[in-house]
Every structure is written in structure tokens, then in C-alpha cells.
Design a protein around this motif. Structure first.
Motif, PDB file in Angstrom:
ATOM      1  N   ASP A 141       0.954  -1.096   0.006  1.00  0.00           N
ATOM      2  CA  ASP A 141       0.109  -0.113  -0.133  1.00  0.00           C
ATOM      3  C   ASP A 141       0.737   1.354   0.122  1.00  0.00           C
ATOM      4  O   ASP A 141       0.304   2.170   0.359  1.00  0.00           O
ATOM      5  N   ARG A 142       2.106   1.337  -0.445  1.00  0.00           N
ATOM      6  CA  ARG A 142       2.705   2.273  -0.308  1.00  0.00           C
ATOM      7  C   ARG A 142       2.420   3.385  -1.394  1.00  0.00           C
ATOM      8  O   ARG A 142       1.827   3.028  -2.417  1.00  0.00           O
ATOM      9  N   VAL A 143       2.680   4.808  -1.061  1.00  0.00           N
ATOM     10  CA  VAL A 143       2.374   5.870  -1.835  1.00  0.00           C
ATOM     11  C   VAL A 143       3.483   6.728  -1.585  1.00  0.00           C
ATOM     12  O   VAL A 143       4.538   6.780  -0.919  1.00  0.00           O
ATOM     13  N   PRO A 144       3.601   7.753  -2.560  1.00  0.00           N
ATOM     14  CA  PRO A 144       4.657   8.718  -2.538  1.00  0.00           C
ATOM     15  C   PRO A 144       4.919   9.485  -1.049  1.00  0.00           C
ATOM     16  O   PRO A 144       3.725   9.721  -0.385  1.00  0.00           O
ATOM     17  N   SER A 145       5.905   9.665  -0.248  1.00  0.00           N
ATOM     18  CA  SER A 145       5.710  10.090   1.025  1.00  0.00           C
ATOM     19  C   SER A 145       5.576  11.498   1.124  1.00  0.00           C
ATOM     20  O   SER A 145       6.162  12.228   0.419  1.00  0.00           O
ATOM     21  N   PRO A 146       4.491  11.833   1.954  1.00  0.00           N
ATOM     22  CA  PRO A 146       4.087  13.327   2.107  1.00  0.00           C
ATOM     23  C   PRO A 146       4.889  13.710   3.317  1.00  0.00           C
ATOM     24  O   PRO A 146       5.692  13.017   4.092  1.00  0.00           O
ATOM     25  N   VAL A 147       4.915  15.183   3.653  1.00  0.00           N
ATOM     26  CA  VAL A 147       5.539  15.808   4.875  1.00  0.00           C
ATOM     27  C   VAL A 147       4.209  16.597   5.352  1.00  0.00           C
ATOM     28  O   VAL A 147       3.529  17.008   4.742  1.00  0.00           O
ATOM     29  N   VAL A 148       4.269  16.760   6.816  1.00  0.00           N
ATOM     30  CA  VAL A 148       3.354  17.625   7.202  1.00  0.00           C
ATOM     31  C   VAL A 148       4.080  19.012   7.117  1.00  0.00           C
ATOM     32  O   VAL A 148       5.135  19.650   7.543  1.00  0.00           O
ATOM     33  N   ALA A 149       3.626  19.785   5.923  1.00  0.00           N
ATOM     34  CA  ALA A 149       3.866  21.119   5.902  1.00  0.00           C
ATOM     35  C   ALA A 149       2.968  21.875   4.845  1.00  0.00           C
ATOM     36  O   ALA A 149       1.912  21.140   4.440  1.00  0.00           O
ATOM     37  N   ASP A 150       3.287  23.096   4.553  1.00  0.00           N
ATOM     38  CA  ASP A 150       2.460  23.923   3.775  1.00  0.00           C
ATOM     39  C   ASP A 150       2.529  23.288   2.213  1.00  0.00           C
ATOM     40  O   ASP A 150       1.694  23.271   1.477  1.00  0.00           O
ATOM     41  N   ASP A 151       3.520  22.481   1.958  1.00  0.00           N
ATOM     42  CA  ASP A 151       3.959  21.829   0.581  1.00  0.00           C
ATOM     43  C   ASP A 151       4.014  20.341   0.918  1.00  0.00           C
ATOM     44  O   ASP A 151       5.126  20.141   1.258  1.00  0.00           O
ATOM     45  N   PRO A 152       2.944  19.694   0.918  1.00  0.00           N
ATOM     46  CA  PRO A 152       3.218  17.997   1.556  1.00  0.00           C
ATOM     47  C   PRO A 152       3.846  17.152   0.804  1.00  0.00           C
ATOM     48  O   PRO A 152       3.991  16.090   1.071  1.00  0.00           O
ATOM     49  N   PRO A 173       7.236  17.618  -0.977  1.00  0.00           N
ATOM     50  CA  PRO A 173       8.552  18.503  -1.478  1.00  0.00           C
ATOM     51  C   PRO A 173       9.454  17.574  -1.825  1.00  0.00           C
ATOM     52  O   PRO A 173       9.438  16.172  -1.922  1.00  0.00           O
ATOM     53  N   ALA A 174      10.413  18.136  -2.643  1.00  0.00           N
ATOM     54  CA  ALA A 174      11.250  17.271  -3.446  1.00  0.00           C
ATOM     55  C   ALA A 174      12.443  16.815  -2.678  1.00  0.00           C
ATOM     56  O   ALA A 174      13.258  16.068  -3.105  1.00  0.00           O
ATOM     57  N   TYR A 175      12.545  17.278  -1.366  1.00  0.00           N
ATOM     58  CA  TYR A 175      13.358  16.866  -0.462  1.00  0.00           C
ATOM     59  C   TYR A 175      13.062  15.559   0.181  1.00  0.00           C
ATOM     60  O   TYR A 175      13.978  14.904   0.922  1.00  0.00           O
ATOM     61  N   ARG A 176      11.928  14.981  -0.012  1.00  0.00           N
ATOM     62  CA  ARG A 176      11.805  13.805   0.488  1.00  0.00           C
ATOM     63  C   ARG A 176      11.098  12.896  -0.702  1.00  0.00           C
ATOM     64  O   ARG A 176      10.099  12.901  -0.927  1.00  0.00           O
ATOM     65  N   THR A 177      11.974  11.733  -1.269  1.00  0.00           N
ATOM     66  CA  THR A 177      11.576  11.195  -2.226  1.00  0.00           C
ATOM     67  C   THR A 177      11.176   9.621  -2.115  1.00  0.00           C
ATOM     68  O   THR A 177      10.867   8.833  -3.172  1.00  0.00           O
ATOM     69  N   SER A 178      10.923   8.972  -0.724  1.00  0.00           N
ATOM     70  CA  SER A 178      10.683   7.721  -0.464  1.00  0.00           C
ATOM     71  C   SER A 178       9.078   7.712  -0.754  1.00  0.00           C
ATOM     72  O   SER A 178       8.376   8.286  -1.200  1.00  0.00           O
ATOM     73  N   GLU A 179       8.695   6.485  -0.322  1.00  0.00           N
ATOM     74  CA  GLU A 179       7.396   5.899  -0.410  1.00  0.00           C
ATOM     75  C   GLU A 179       6.793   5.510   0.926  1.00  0.00           C
ATOM     76  O   GLU A 179       7.639   5.011   1.677  1.00  0.00           O
ATOM     77  N   THR A 180       5.764   5.872   1.340  1.00  0.00           N
ATOM     78  CA  THR A 180       5.288   5.597   2.713  1.00  0.00           C
ATOM     79  C   THR A 180       3.979   4.785   2.705  1.00  0.00           C
ATOM     80  O   THR A 180       2.942   4.920   1.528  1.00  0.00           O
ATOM     81  N   GLN A 198      16.802   7.336  -3.280  1.00  0.00           N
ATOM     82  CA  GLN A 198      15.856   8.038  -2.711  1.00  0.00           C
ATOM     83  C   GLN A 198      16.524   8.383  -1.221  1.00  0.00           C
ATOM     84  O   GLN A 198      17.373   7.543  -0.753  1.00  0.00           O
ATOM     85  N   GLU A 199      15.826   9.387  -0.932  1.00  0.00           N
ATOM     86  CA  GLU A 199      16.395   9.863   0.426  1.00  0.00           C
ATOM     87  C   GLU A 199      15.161  11.026   1.013  1.00  0.00           C
ATOM     88  O   GLU A 199      14.353  11.158   0.529  1.00  0.00           O
ATOM     89  N   PHE A 200      15.628  11.440   2.245  1.00  0.00           N
ATOM     90  CA  PHE A 200      14.960  12.316   2.988  1.00  0.00           C
ATOM     91  C   PHE A 200      15.963  13.471   3.548  1.00  0.00           C
ATOM     92  O   PHE A 200      16.755  13.063   4.427  1.00  0.00           O
ATOM     93  N   LYS A 201      16.321  14.647   2.715  1.00  0.00           N
ATOM     94  CA  LYS A 201      17.190  15.397   3.344  1.00  0.00           C
ATOM     95  C   LYS A 201      17.045  15.941   4.531  1.00  0.00           C
ATOM     96  O   LYS A 201      15.976  15.803   5.189  1.00  0.00           O
ATOM     97  N   PRO A 202      17.991  16.800   5.189  1.00  0.00           N
ATOM     98  CA  PRO A 202      18.115  17.182   6.466  1.00  0.00           C
ATOM     99  C   PRO A 202      16.738  17.800   6.846  1.00  0.00           C
ATOM    100  O   PRO A 202      16.109  18.658   6.050  1.00  0.00           O
ATOM    101  N   HIS A 203      16.156  17.509   7.799  1.00  0.00           N
ATOM    102  CA  HIS A 203      14.968  17.765   8.287  1.00  0.00           C
ATOM    103  C   HIS A 203      14.673  17.551   9.874  1.00  0.00           C
ATOM    104  O   HIS A 203      15.447  16.918  10.372  1.00  0.00           O
ATOM    105  N   HIS A 204      13.787  18.198  10.381  1.00  0.00           N
ATOM    106  CA  HIS A 204      13.211  17.862  12.016  1.00  0.00           C
ATOM    107  C   HIS A 204      11.779  17.490  11.878  1.00  0.00           C
ATOM    108  O   HIS A 204      10.895  17.598  10.822  1.00  0.00           O
ATOM    109  N   ASP A 205      11.617  16.679  12.783  1.00  0.00           N
ATOM    110  CA  ASP A 205      10.114  15.962  12.902  1.00  0.00           C
ATOM    111  C   ASP A 205       9.234  16.895  13.773  1.00  0.00           C
ATOM    112  O   ASP A 205       7.887  16.953  13.649  1.00  0.00           O
ATOM    113  N   PHE A 206       9.832  17.785  14.557  1.00  0.00           N
ATOM    114  CA  PHE A 206       8.849  18.728  15.294  1.00  0.00           C
ATOM    115  C   PHE A 206       8.134  19.793  14.176  1.00  0.00           C
ATOM    116  O   PHE A 206       8.706  19.757  13.388  1.00  0.00           O
TER     117      PHE A 206
END
Length: 173
Positions: A12-23, A25-32, A72-80
């Protein structure tokens, strides 16, 4: 159990979103894959994480599985959450700030895919079954800059991880 969880992620994987104004982004390329309670393997992992962390289960978000293919990667980020962003008001309503992160490696890619905490000068190679837990907040309840991390690119093979985030209040979808 790792093989079972990997199969659930692949189903059931889909392109990985993030909690952000742009859900997306190019800095997260994995699947979730969102792994909600139900399958025995998901329940077992969540029960173990809750016990290991000592955190209240109702403060935990749904477990997520991530798949990283070559490059694929998830460039530097924070979870808060950044309280200055538009998305913050939505997060206040569903449990508030992310306080803790727990990440479990499900396998070992042939090369690459390490997790880097650049501020802390810590790099962790993926090893099946290993768990990394960090606090997204400092001793005063403010965002912890030392929690910035990245999923470095996979060079060969595929990397699978599970991620569980805990909130400051009960999490509600």
C-alpha cells in the motif's frame, strides 16, 4: 516479523508526504505506507514501542512504513512542527507538537541509506531490528535543533524503516 511488515509496506505504499504547507516536497523522495492497528505485526510493534518509550499509547500517531529505493532520500529535516507555518493550526487540533520519534530499521540495503544526525555528529547504518529514538523537544519544551536528521540516499538495494511519532497530547486523526 520484518518480512511481514515489509510486505505490508509494499502492498500500500504511496509517495511520502510531509506535514508542511507543501506536502510533497522534492527533499523527500521515499514511499510511505500508513500501518493502522489491526494486523498482528503492526499491533506487536506498536505495543513494544509504547512499552520501550514509556509513552502513553494514545499520544502516538499511526505507525508508518517507509521504502527507499536506489537514489531515494529524505534530506536534512526535523520532525517537530514549525509553529510559524500555516499547517500548525491543523496540528494543534490533532495532538499538537511531536515530542518523540522512534524509527526501526526493517532491513539492510546493500549500500547507503544511513541516517545522519549532522548537528549531533552521529551517523547510523541501517541494521534490521535496530531502533533509534530521539526527543524532538529540549528540556524546556522548545524544538530540539539537535534532532535534525536525514535519510541519506540508498546506493544499492532497498531500505525499509518504520516510524512512530508521539505528540504532546492524544493524537486524533
Amino acid at each position: 516479523m520484518c518480512a511481514t511488515l515489509i510486505a505490508l509496506i509494499d502492498a500500500d505504499r504511496v509517495p511520502s508526504p510531509v506535514v508542511a504547507d507543501d506536502p510533497r516536497p522534492a527533499y523527500r523522495t521515499s514511499e510511505t505506507c500508513y500501518l493502522y492497528a489491526g494486523p498482528d505485526a503492526v499491533t506487536a510493534v506498536e505495543t513494544r514501542l509504547d512499552a520501550l518509550t514509556g509513552l502513553e499509547p494514545r499520544y502516538g500517531e499511526a505507525l508508518q512504513g517507509q521504502r527507499y529505493a536506489v537514489g531515494q532520500e529524505f534530506k536534512p529535516h526535523h520532525d517537530f512542527f514549525d509553529t510559524g507555518q500555516l499547517y500548525w493550526q491543523d496540528q494543534v487540533a490533532v495532538g499538537g507538537q511531536r515530542t518523540w520519534s522512534a524509527m526501526t530499521f526493517l532491513n539492510e540495503p546493500e549500500a547507503g541509506g544511513r541516517t545522519n544526525f549532522p548537528t549531533a555528529d552521529v551517523i547510523i547504518a541501517p541494521k534490521a531490528g535496530n531502533l533509534v529514538i530521539w526527543n524532538n523537544m529540549d528540556d524546556y519544551g522548545a524544538p530540539n535543533p539537535g534532532s535534525v536528521h536525514q535519510g541519506m540516499p540508498v546506493e544499492q538495494g532497498v531500505k525499509y524503516v518504520l516510524t512512530k511519532w508521539y505528540r504532546e497530547r492524544p493524537w486524533g486523526q
